[in-house]
Write a protein that holds these residues in place. Structure first.
Motif, PDB file in Angstrom:
ATOM      1  N   GLU A 218       0.916  -1.173  -0.079  1.00  0.00           N
ATOM      2  CA  GLU A 218      -0.082   0.213   0.130  1.00  0.00           C
ATOM      3  C   GLU A 218       0.699   1.184   0.026  1.00  0.00           C
ATOM      4  O   GLU A 218       0.661   2.411  -0.786  1.00  0.00           O
ATOM      5  N   SER A 219       1.996   1.421   0.630  1.00  0.00           N
ATOM      6  CA  SER A 219       2.712   2.357   0.993  1.00  0.00           C
ATOM      7  C   SER A 219       3.485   2.755  -0.269  1.00  0.00           C
ATOM      8  O   SER A 219       3.746   3.842  -0.897  1.00  0.00           O
ATOM      9  N   GLU A 220       3.968   1.416  -1.004  1.00  0.00           N
ATOM     10  CA  GLU A 220       4.827   1.535  -2.258  1.00  0.00           C
ATOM     11  C   GLU A 220       3.921   2.106  -3.349  1.00  0.00           C
ATOM     12  O   GLU A 220       4.212   2.890  -4.231  1.00  0.00           O
TER      13      GLU A 220
ATOM     14  N   TYR B  14       2.844   7.837   1.504  1.00  0.00           N
ATOM     15  CA  TYR B  14       2.576   7.778   3.045  1.00  0.00           C
ATOM     16  C   TYR B  14       2.945   9.323   3.586  1.00  0.00           C
ATOM     17  O   TYR B  14       3.844   9.774   2.972  1.00  0.00           O
ATOM     18  N   GLU B  15       2.129   9.806   4.405  1.00  0.00           N
ATOM     19  CA  GLU B  15       2.406  10.892   5.021  1.00  0.00           C
ATOM     20  C   GLU B  15       3.274  10.706   6.367  1.00  0.00           C
ATOM     21  O   GLU B  15       3.869   9.887   6.626  1.00  0.00           O
ATOM     22  N   SER B  16       3.839  12.045   6.517  1.00  0.00           N
ATOM     23  CA  SER B  16       4.967  12.300   7.763  1.00  0.00           C
ATOM     24  C   SER B  16       4.193  11.405   9.039  1.00  0.00           C
ATOM     25  O   SER B  16       3.257  11.727   9.312  1.00  0.00           O
ATOM     26  N   GLY B  17       5.015  10.351   9.555  1.00  0.00           N
ATOM     27  CA  GLY B  17       5.028   9.972  10.847  1.00  0.00           C
ATOM     28  C   GLY B  17       3.631   8.870  10.651  1.00  0.00           C
ATOM     29  O   GLY B  17       3.233   8.324  11.677  1.00  0.00           O
ATOM     30  N   ALA B  18       3.458   8.455   9.563  1.00  0.00           N
ATOM     31  CA  ALA B  18       2.444   7.396   8.947  1.00  0.00           C
ATOM     32  C   ALA B  18       2.531   5.995   9.929  1.00  0.00           C
ATOM     33  O   ALA B  18       1.817   5.357  10.369  1.00  0.00           O
ATOM     34  N   PHE B  19       3.949   5.581   9.998  1.00  0.00           N
ATOM     35  CA  PHE B  19       4.422   4.370  10.848  1.00  0.00           C
ATOM     36  C   PHE B  19       5.718   4.407  11.223  1.00  0.00           C
ATOM     37  O   PHE B  19       6.486   5.504  10.759  1.00  0.00           O
ATOM     38  N   THR B  20       6.279   3.557  11.954  1.00  0.00           N
ATOM     39  CA  THR B  20       7.452   3.592  12.567  1.00  0.00           C
ATOM     40  C   THR B  20       8.625   3.437  11.294  1.00  0.00           C
ATOM     41  O   THR B  20       8.407   2.357  10.726  1.00  0.00           O
ATOM     42  N   GLY B  21       9.437   4.314  11.130  1.00  0.00           N
ATOM     43  CA  GLY B  21      10.341   4.112  10.246  1.00  0.00           C
ATOM     44  C   GLY B  21      10.205   4.961   9.169  1.00  0.00           C
ATOM     45  O   GLY B  21      10.817   5.165   8.067  1.00  0.00           O
ATOM     46  N   ALA B  22       8.843   5.664   9.068  1.00  0.00           N
ATOM     47  CA  ALA B  22       8.658   6.589   7.873  1.00  0.00           C
ATOM     48  C   ALA B  22       9.447   7.768   7.744  1.00  0.00           C
ATOM     49  O   ALA B  22       9.738   8.207   8.699  1.00  0.00           O
TER      50      ALA B  22
ATOM     51  N   VAL C  28      -1.008   6.770   2.741  1.00  0.00           N
ATOM     52  CA  VAL C  28      -1.236   6.157   4.242  1.00  0.00           C
ATOM     53  C   VAL C  28      -1.019   7.161   5.136  1.00  0.00           C
ATOM     54  O   VAL C  28      -0.010   7.789   5.135  1.00  0.00           O
ATOM     55  N   GLY C  29      -1.893   7.115   6.101  1.00  0.00           N
ATOM     56  CA  GLY C  29      -1.993   8.141   7.048  1.00  0.00           C
ATOM     57  C   GLY C  29      -2.519   9.426   6.603  1.00  0.00           C
ATOM     58  O   GLY C  29      -2.415  10.316   7.588  1.00  0.00           O
ATOM     59  N   GLY C  30      -2.813   9.509   5.417  1.00  0.00           N
ATOM     60  CA  GLY C  30      -3.272  10.992   4.846  1.00  0.00           C
ATOM     61  C   GLY C  30      -4.799  11.023   4.996  1.00  0.00           C
ATOM     62  O   GLY C  30      -5.576  10.058   5.024  1.00  0.00           O
ATOM     63  N   ILE C  31      -5.311  12.244   4.980  1.00  0.00           N
ATOM     64  CA  ILE C  31      -6.905  12.523   4.944  1.00  0.00           C
ATOM     65  C   ILE C  31      -7.148  13.387   3.628  1.00  0.00           C
ATOM     66  O   ILE C  31      -8.335  13.810   3.492  1.00  0.00           O
ATOM     67  N   LYS C  32      -6.356  13.733   2.903  1.00  0.00           N
ATOM     68  CA  LYS C  32      -6.500  14.583   1.839  1.00  0.00           C
ATOM     69  C   LYS C  32      -6.415  13.709   0.462  1.00  0.00           C
ATOM     70  O   LYS C  32      -5.333  13.118   0.121  1.00  0.00           O
ATOM     71  N   PRO C  33      -7.436  13.376  -0.398  1.00  0.00           N
ATOM     72  CA  PRO C  33      -7.385  12.681  -1.728  1.00  0.00           C
ATOM     73  C   PRO C  33      -6.529  13.140  -2.902  1.00  0.00           C
ATOM     74  O   PRO C  33      -6.488  14.323  -2.515  1.00  0.00           O
TER      75      PRO C  33
ATOM     76  N   LYS D  15      10.283  11.525   7.354  1.00  0.00           N
ATOM     77  CA  LYS D  15       9.712  12.863   8.196  1.00  0.00           C
ATOM     78  C   LYS D  15       9.284  13.494   7.350  1.00  0.00           C
ATOM     79  O   LYS D  15       7.991  14.027   7.817  1.00  0.00           O
ATOM     80  N   LYS D  16       9.408  13.520   5.963  1.00  0.00           N
ATOM     81  CA  LYS D  16       8.647  14.582   4.940  1.00  0.00           C
ATOM     82  C   LYS D  16       7.615  13.715   4.403  1.00  0.00           C
ATOM     83  O   LYS D  16       6.842  14.306   3.228  1.00  0.00           O
ATOM     84  N   GLY D  17       7.438  12.178   4.811  1.00  0.00           N
ATOM     85  CA  GLY D  17       6.478  11.508   3.827  1.00  0.00           C
ATOM     86  C   GLY D  17       7.119  11.159   2.506  1.00  0.00           C
ATOM     87  O   GLY D  17       8.432  11.510   2.388  1.00  0.00           O
ATOM     88  N   LYS D  18       6.403  10.363   1.732  1.00  0.00           N
ATOM     89  CA  LYS D  18       6.976   9.754   0.419  1.00  0.00           C
ATOM     90  C   LYS D  18       5.806   9.625  -0.669  1.00  0.00           C
ATOM     91  O   LYS D  18       4.761   8.902  -0.038  1.00  0.00           O
ATOM     92  N   PRO D  19       6.027   9.994  -1.739  1.00  0.00           N
ATOM     93  CA  PRO D  19       4.993   9.692  -2.717  1.00  0.00           C
ATOM     94  C   PRO D  19       5.058   8.229  -3.048  1.00  0.00           C
ATOM     95  O   PRO D  19       5.972   7.663  -3.235  1.00  0.00           O
ATOM     96  N   GLY D  20       3.766   7.706  -3.676  1.00  0.00           N
ATOM     97  CA  GLY D  20       3.941   6.350  -4.135  1.00  0.00           C
ATOM     98  C   GLY D  20       3.857   6.392  -5.516  1.00  0.00           C
ATOM     99  O   GLY D  20       4.213   7.307  -6.363  1.00  0.00           O
ATOM    100  N   LYS D  21       4.038   5.114  -6.134  1.00  0.00           N
ATOM    101  CA  LYS D  21       4.275   4.913  -7.639  1.00  0.00           C
ATOM    102  C   LYS D  21       3.165   5.480  -8.396  1.00  0.00           C
ATOM    103  O   LYS D  21       3.342   6.239  -9.510  1.00  0.00           O
ATOM    104  N   PHE D  22       1.793   5.675  -7.944  1.00  0.00           N
ATOM    105  CA  PHE D  22       0.740   6.204  -8.739  1.00  0.00           C
ATOM    106  C   PHE D  22       1.034   7.778  -9.000  1.00  0.00           C
ATOM    107  O   PHE D  22       0.653   8.231  -9.743  1.00  0.00           O
ATOM    108  N   GLU D  23       1.524   8.342  -7.854  1.00  0.00           N
ATOM    109  CA  GLU D  23       1.699   9.809  -7.679  1.00  0.00           C
ATOM    110  C   GLU D  23       2.738  10.121  -8.622  1.00  0.00           C
ATOM    111  O   GLU D  23       2.830  11.199  -9.154  1.00  0.00           O
ATOM    112  N   ILE D  24       3.830   9.286  -8.613  1.00  0.00           N
ATOM    113  CA  ILE D  24       5.063   9.810  -9.284  1.00  0.00           C
ATOM    114  C   ILE D  24       4.584   9.369 -10.955  1.00  0.00           C
ATOM    115  O   ILE D  24       5.063  10.335 -11.675  1.00  0.00           O
TER     116      ILE D  24
END
Length: 472
Positions: free
Chosen positions: A220-222, A226-234, A279-284, A236-245
């Motif tokens: 799911e995160s790939e 995911y957003e910043s702090g979505a899970f342990t090890g994420a 993941v961890g986001g609230i904005k579509p 800090k600035k979050g990361k875009p996924g494949k669909f976003e890229i």
């Protein structure tokens, strides 16, 4: 400062001239007007293998009947930079100059420079240059190899592949989802790239997602990021996924049949709404992407078994393209062999002149269960193992050799009881007949398939009694 004779007038040179001449790196020989050797230094001894005490005061013709110095003594004209081989394996450059006294030739000085190593290096350089030229030629050949039948690295001759690629080009004009099916190694990824780079999205990203290689807890995160702090090890600035890229481009979902059921439902929502949540986001996040999926599994059967969502299957299967296995398009095999042979020859800096007929026959008859990927790997292996520019039967992998061990119509059994000469003749005959058939009796193309000069093909056809035209 300009160097002139005056610069040295105050220096008292006390080193004897013969001491200097003994330590220079050229062989020096001096003969007098009677053709007697009057000087012979150490380098000359090394170069010619003749000791000073053997040659001094002797007629030079006793040792060198055709010495360059004799011609200079006769004509009075200097001769410079003449190549000479004083003994086997050595090369020297000789210059002979007359020394005059009272308007007559008193001596002739010959200076011999040993250039054996330089000559060897020059020859090696020439060979290297020739090899580089040949490899550059191969590169150009690869670029233009079968231009009428090669599309985005698809090398083919068969009508089934031509029709498939024409369909892919037509599909590329739309934004419809595509499901590519076929066995492993048939080139489903190449077909996906062909569709993308033939489409209006060609200048936008082509993002590959290998669904079989991503751990289930990370899929799911790939895909969605995911957003910043979505899970342990994420991060800090979050990361875009494949669909976003891939926004604006194409997402290629390889091995879609390996996607877990939970992710299948989330993927379906993306396909229907063209939006998702990190993941961890609230904005579509809205995206404009095209989906191409590929699998070597029977998705219809997986739907029946409850392992693949029916609604996702039909959402992906807007256009379905099935890539045929190599065993169903055998006329493409020699073209692929030739293509990969040239490709890996360039990469490995090797020159492959020929494939032994029996080895070629085996590769043409083998069913290639691993399809183009297996053929590619086998040809790369053969190029690496080839010696003297020849690929032999014993270099083929065991998987291929073992197949013919158990085949009654394989080359090993069929030719096993014949003499070696007959084996070679039969193998050559069959390979030539197959190449002629594939090339529609175009002898230039047949020679190219076999990897031999056209003149060699003509000779072998004549000696083996092969007709230049197909039998009625």
């Amino acid at each position: 400062m300009q160097i002139t004779k005056k610069n040295f007038e105050h220096i008292d040179f006390k080193v004897p001239l013969d001491k200097v001449l003994e330590h220079i790196n050229e062989g020096i020989c001096v003969i007098d007007s009677q053709m007697r050797v009057v000087y012979w230094n150490k380098k000359a001894e090394e170069l010619y293998g003749i000791k000073k005490e053997q040659i001094i005061d002797q007629d030079i013709r006793m040792f060198f009947p055709n010495a360059l110095a004799l011609e200079v003594l006769r004509t009075g004209k200097p001769m410079e930079f003449v190549e000479h081989r004083p003994r086997e394996g050595s090369v020297a450059i000789i210059s002979s100059i007359p020394i005059m006294e009272n308007e007559a030739i008193a001596w002739v000085v010959s200076i011999d420079q040993d250039v054996t190593e330089i000559k060897k290096l020059s020859n090696e350089l020439k060979k290297a240059e020739d090899k580089i030229k040949y490899l550059e030629y191969l590169k150009e050949e690869i670029k233009k190899l079968y231009p009428e039948t090669e599309t985005d690295n698809f090398v083919y001759k068969s009508k089934v592949m031509y029709d498939l690629l024409m369909l892919a080009k037509k599909v590329a004009e739309s934004d419809a989802s595509v499901l590519i099916q076929g066995e492993s190694g048939t080139g489903k990824d190449l077909l996906a790239r062909t569709i993308h780079y033939s489409s209006a999205r060609r200048d936008m990203p082509f993002v590959v997602v290998d669904c079989s290689s991503i751990p289930e807890n990370l899929i799911e995160s790939e895909l969605f990021g995911y957003e910043s702090g979505a899970f342990t090890g994420a991060q800090k600035k979050g990361k875009p996924g494949k669909f976003e890229i891939a926004d604006g481009g194409t997402v290629f979902l390889d091995e879609i049949g390996e996607l877990p059921l939970e992710m299948q439902s989330k993927l379906l929502r993306v396909l229907e709404n063209r939006e998702f949540y990190r993941v961890g986001g609230i904005k579509p996040i809205k995206v404009n992407i095209r989906i191409i999926a590929a699998t070597n599994r029977d998705l219809k059967e997986m739907v029946k078994e409850g392992k693949f969502r029916e609604d996702l299957f039909y959402r992906l299967d807007v256009v379905s393209i099935k890539v045929p296995p190599l065993r169903e398009r055998t006329e493409d095999i020699p073209y692929l062999i030739n293509y990969f042979l040239k490709k890996f020859s360039v990469e490995n800096k090797k020159v492959i002149n020929r494939i032994e007929p029996c080895a070629m026959e085996m590769m043409l008859k083998y069913p290639w269960p691993g399809n183009v990927r297996e053929l590619k790997n086998v040809v790369e292996r053969l190029v690496i193992l080839a010696e003297g520019g020849v690929i032999r039967e014993d270099m083929l992998p065991n998987s291929l050799l073992n197949y013919f061990e158990h085949k009654k119509d394989g080359p090993s059994r069929e030719l096993g009881n014949l003499s070696l000469e007959r084996v070679v003749q039969e193998a050559e005959r069959k390979a030539i007949m197959e190449a002629l058939k594939i090339s529609n009796y175009n002898k230039a193309k047949a020679a190219e398939i076999l990897g031999i000069p056209r003149s060699t093909l003509y000779y072998k056809m004549q000696s083996l009694g092969i007709s230049a035209c197909p039998a009625d």
